[in-house]
Design an enzyme around this catalytic site. Sequence first.
Site, PDB file in Angstrom:
ATOM      1  N   SER A   7       0.915  -1.242  -0.078  1.00 55.16           N
ATOM      2  CA  SER A   7       0.031   0.027  -0.155  1.00 55.16           C
ATOM      3  C   SER A   7       0.707   1.185  -0.034  1.00 55.16           C
ATOM      4  O   SER A   7       1.528   1.653   0.840  1.00 55.16           O
ATOM      5  CB  SER A   7      -0.889  -0.023   1.228  1.00 55.16           C
ATOM      6  N   HIS A  32      -1.237  -1.374  -4.129  1.00 54.74           N
ATOM      7  CA  HIS A  32      -2.598  -1.117  -3.677  1.00 54.74           C
ATOM      8  C   HIS A  32      -2.405   0.340  -3.412  1.00 54.74           C
ATOM      9  O   HIS A  32      -1.495   1.052  -2.800  1.00 54.74           O
ATOM     10  CB  HIS A  32      -2.521  -1.742  -2.196  1.00 54.74           C
ATOM     11  N   ASP A  34      -5.066   3.566  -1.986  1.00 58.53           N
ATOM     12  CA  ASP A  34      -6.116   3.897  -1.130  1.00 58.53           C
ATOM     13  C   ASP A  34      -6.584   5.203  -1.414  1.00 58.53           C
ATOM     14  O   ASP A  34      -5.968   6.244  -1.193  1.00 58.53           O
ATOM     15  CB  ASP A  34      -5.500   3.839   0.252  1.00 58.53           C
ATOM     16  N   MET A  36      -9.358   7.871  -0.445  1.00 59.03           N
ATOM     17  CA  MET A  36      -9.958   8.256   0.660  1.00 59.03           C
ATOM     18  C   MET A  36     -10.707   9.608   0.459  1.00 59.03           C
ATOM     19  O   MET A  36     -10.172  10.597   0.151  1.00 59.03           O
ATOM     20  CB  MET A  36      -9.189   8.499   2.089  1.00 59.03           C
ATOM     21  N   HIS A  65      -8.562   0.594  -3.926  1.00 57.73           N
ATOM     22  CA  HIS A  65      -9.365   0.200  -2.816  1.00 57.73           C
ATOM     23  C   HIS A  65     -10.149   1.719  -2.493  1.00 57.73           C
ATOM     24  O   HIS A  65      -9.473   2.685  -1.967  1.00 57.73           O
ATOM     25  CB  HIS A  65      -8.420  -0.025  -1.513  1.00 57.73           C
ATOM     26  N   MET A  67     -12.249   3.906  -0.630  1.00 58.18           N
ATOM     27  CA  MET A  67     -12.729   4.359   0.653  1.00 58.18           C
ATOM     28  C   MET A  67     -13.643   5.562   0.555  1.00 58.18           C
ATOM     29  O   MET A  67     -13.120   6.749   1.006  1.00 58.18           O
ATOM     30  CB  MET A  67     -11.709   4.446   1.877  1.00 58.18           C
ATOM     31  N   MET A 136     -11.301  -6.122   5.914  1.00 62.76           N
ATOM     32  CA  MET A 136     -10.395  -5.089   6.654  1.00 62.76           C
ATOM     33  C   MET A 136     -10.023  -5.239   8.203  1.00 62.76           C
ATOM     34  O   MET A 136     -10.938  -6.036   8.794  1.00 62.76           O
ATOM     35  CB  MET A 136     -11.189  -3.644   6.788  1.00 62.76           C
ATOM     36  N   ASP A 174      -6.295  -6.362   4.823  1.00 62.18           N
ATOM     37  CA  ASP A 174      -5.811  -5.036   4.820  1.00 62.18           C
ATOM     38  C   ASP A 174      -5.676  -4.488   5.814  1.00 62.18           C
ATOM     39  O   ASP A 174      -6.858  -4.255   6.709  1.00 62.18           O
ATOM     40  CB  ASP A 174      -6.496  -4.107   3.584  1.00 62.18           C
TER      41      ASP A 174
HETATM   42  C1  DX5 Z   1      -6.170   1.684   5.859  1.00 59.36           C
HETATM   43  C2  DX5 Z   1      -5.917   1.352   4.206  1.00 59.36           C
HETATM   44  C3  DX5 Z   1      -4.496   0.320   4.342  1.00 59.36           C
HETATM   45  C4  DX5 Z   1      -3.383   0.768   5.092  1.00 59.36           C
HETATM   46  C5  DX5 Z   1      -2.635  -0.117   5.119  1.00 59.36           C
HETATM   47  O1  DX5 Z   1      -7.395   2.164   5.560  1.00 59.36           O
HETATM   48  O2  DX5 Z   1      -6.818   0.684   3.856  1.00 59.36           O
HETATM   49  O3  DX5 Z   1      -4.472  -0.103   3.080  1.00 59.36           O
HETATM   50  O4  DX5 Z   1      -2.507   1.798   3.982  1.00 59.36           O
HETATM   51  O5  DX5 Z   1      -1.578   0.485   6.097  1.00 59.36           O
HETATM   52  P1  DX5 Z   1      -0.633  -0.667   7.099  1.00 59.36           P
HETATM   53  O6  DX5 Z   1      -0.117  -1.997   6.452  1.00 59.36           O
HETATM   54  O7  DX5 Z   1       0.358   0.359   7.620  1.00 59.36           O
HETATM   55  O8  DX5 Z   1      -1.551  -0.898   8.265  1.00 59.36           O
HETATM   56 ZN    ZN Z   2      -6.254  -0.164   1.817  1.00 57.93          ZN
END
Ligand code: DX5
Ligand code: ZN
Length: 222
Positions: A7, A32, A34, A36, A65, A67, A136, A174
């Site tokens: 990620s 990956h 993310d 948001m 991903h 969110m 998650m 994740d």
């Molecule tokens: C959290 C994200 C993850 C995050 C994981 O909301 O979806 O993908 O980046 O990071 P680590 O591995 O540091 O928990």
């Molecule tokens: Zn993620």
Amino acid sequence: MIILAPSILGADFKRLGEQVQEVDRAGAPYIHLDIMDGTFVPSISFGMPLIESLRSCTNKTFDVHMMVEEPGRYVDDMKKAGADLICVHQEACTHLDRTINQIKEAGLMTGVALNPATPVSTLSCILEQVDMVLIMSVNPGFGGQKFIPYTLGKIRELRNLCNEKGLATRIQVDGGISPANVRDVIEAGADVIVAGSAVFKGNPTENVKTFLDIFEEYAADQ
Ligand code: DX5
Ligand code: ZN
């Protein structure tokens, strides 16, 4: 085959292109990403322009991903930016079936994610339709959080359900994954492993190798 999905939220953003190329060269098959929106989750990360710009750095699978509330609004733009797989949250889609179909019609791999407190049973009607389910293992929104142990039971439950239905659905996990606990999630049934901090803090090349060596132990066992 077990897949590592670093990620980039854990990366050094001022050297993002280089860091993506480094984990690519080290052998990570997925990247990956993310997304948001500040509404579905408290924080805001990045969007299409960044994905588009990273697309020129690597040919690896872009695992996006989302969110984001009502992520169906962005499927076409994400495809144009370079997404290969779009994973949406069950909790963020009023019409999950429609959103999954939109992703399929765009020709992309489909994923659906569950927050820690959302039961696996909420996916019973849609399971056949998706390539991947993301369990998650932290509450989404931030990197570097602590793994929530009860999510292991959800991975097991989902793997059993897929086996009963004869489905080869990928199970992604994740949040809070490190070499210290990755064996537990693999043994529970996960086969796509997301890691942010555990890949990008320290030496990413060595960290990727550590994960891939662990995955090989499982390949050798089978
Ligand atoms: C959290 C994200 C993850 C995050 C994981 O909301 O979806 O993908 O980046 O990071 P680590 O591995 O540091 O928990
Ligand atoms: Zn993620």
